[in-house]
Design a protein around this motif. Sequence first.
Motif, mmCIF file in Angstrom:
data_model
loop_
_atom_site.group_PDB
_atom_site.id
_atom_site.type_symbol
_atom_site.label_atom_id
_atom_site.label_comp_id
_atom_site.label_asym_id
_atom_site.label_seq_id
_atom_site.Cartn_x
_atom_site.Cartn_y
_atom_site.Cartn_z
ATOM 1 N N LEU A 51 -22.732 20.039 48.821
ATOM 2 C CA LEU A 51 -22.567 19.377 47.412
ATOM 3 C C LEU A 51 -22.639 18.060 47.408
ATOM 4 O O LEU A 51 -23.168 17.350 46.773
ATOM 5 C CB LEU A 51 -21.303 20.061 46.725
ATOM 6 N N ALA A 52 -21.742 17.367 48.233
ATOM 7 C CA ALA A 52 -21.587 15.941 48.137
ATOM 8 C C ALA A 52 -22.757 15.163 48.666
ATOM 9 O O ALA A 52 -23.134 14.167 48.019
ATOM 10 C CB ALA A 52 -20.301 15.408 49.146
ATOM 11 N N ILE A 53 -23.360 15.764 49.546
ATOM 12 C CA ILE A 53 -24.738 15.325 50.020
ATOM 13 C C ILE A 53 -25.680 15.299 48.884
ATOM 14 O O ILE A 53 -26.361 14.423 48.593
ATOM 15 C CB ILE A 53 -24.984 15.858 51.508
ATOM 16 N N ASN A 54 -25.842 16.468 48.486
ATOM 17 C CA ASN A 54 -26.897 16.631 47.376
ATOM 18 C C ASN A 54 -26.695 15.783 45.994
ATOM 19 O O ASN A 54 -27.566 15.252 45.548
ATOM 20 C CB ASN A 54 -27.193 18.110 47.069
ATOM 21 N N ARG A 55 -25.410 15.893 45.669
ATOM 22 C CA ARG A 55 -24.921 14.990 44.695
ATOM 23 C C ARG A 55 -25.340 13.598 44.846
ATOM 24 O O ARG A 55 -25.837 12.821 43.998
ATOM 25 C CB ARG A 55 -23.504 15.180 44.343
ATOM 26 N N LEU A 111 -35.440 15.695 42.842
ATOM 27 C CA LEU A 111 -35.194 16.943 41.988
ATOM 28 C C LEU A 111 -34.550 18.077 42.501
ATOM 29 O O LEU A 111 -33.816 18.826 41.905
ATOM 30 C CB LEU A 111 -36.560 17.049 41.238
ATOM 31 N N GLU A 112 -35.101 18.426 43.928
ATOM 32 C CA GLU A 112 -34.518 19.504 44.447
ATOM 33 C C GLU A 112 -33.010 19.327 44.602
ATOM 34 O O GLU A 112 -32.115 20.321 44.458
ATOM 35 C CB GLU A 112 -35.102 19.760 45.867
ATOM 36 N N ALA A 113 -32.517 18.081 45.098
ATOM 37 C CA ALA A 113 -30.996 17.777 45.329
ATOM 38 C C ALA A 113 -30.330 17.978 43.916
ATOM 39 O O ALA A 113 -29.408 18.470 43.744
ATOM 40 C CB ALA A 113 -30.909 16.562 45.973
#
Length: 249
Positions: A177-181, A203-205
Amino acid sequence: MTTTVPLPSRRRNRSRSTTQDAKPLAQRFAILLAIALSLPLLYTGSRLLLAAIAAYQTQAFLDDWTVKGEEPSPRAWQIAHDAAQRAVDLHPGDNGEYLQRLGHVQQWKQYRQPFGAAEAEQSRRAALEAFRAASRVRPTWPDNWTALAYAKLYLLEFDGEFAHALEQARDLGPTRLAINRSRAEIGLIAWPQLDTQQRQATLEAARMTVKHSTGEARKLLEIAGQTGMTEVLCDNLAATEKQDRKICQ
């Protein structure tokens, strides 16, 4: 008839005495050797302990600043910086975690200055160098790469290093989550500077962040609103996602 003491017996007594004298000497030598060998361990252990204490102090400052969302006072920043630098210097060998903390402290010095602000370049450049060092020490840690990408964003340097940092973060932390955020936030802010592939990755993240929780979805939507990216974000979310998270309606 005179009885004499046989010479071999006296030799045995002398031999026994010599052996008994040698035992304390050997024991003393063993103790001195053990002390000599333990001194480097004690020295290293002391440095590790002091470095850990300094790192803990640094993190306490970072946590407080994050909650407040404000630039620290010059005195608070200096104390935190000294602690962060002390942790790096005291640790035997390079420590990626301590280097990353040092970089975050540097970023907070002029946190509220706009992206690309000349007056904040020195501290932000120092942060970038710390994140570079952390990434060399821990090349498989995605947090280091998102931190490096943020540092490049603050300096408005959208070059190969920026692109590589985002790619590494995606490849090393695809479900975190932290990385995608962080990837979504960086991408939404830097959108005009991104190529087609980078925009798709953003957009994927963003979609993965929205799927996590309503709270995360609303935070990301707020960032999209601040950067004029609300329409782009909402257009790329599924209807069910928008309905479930009660956003973009």
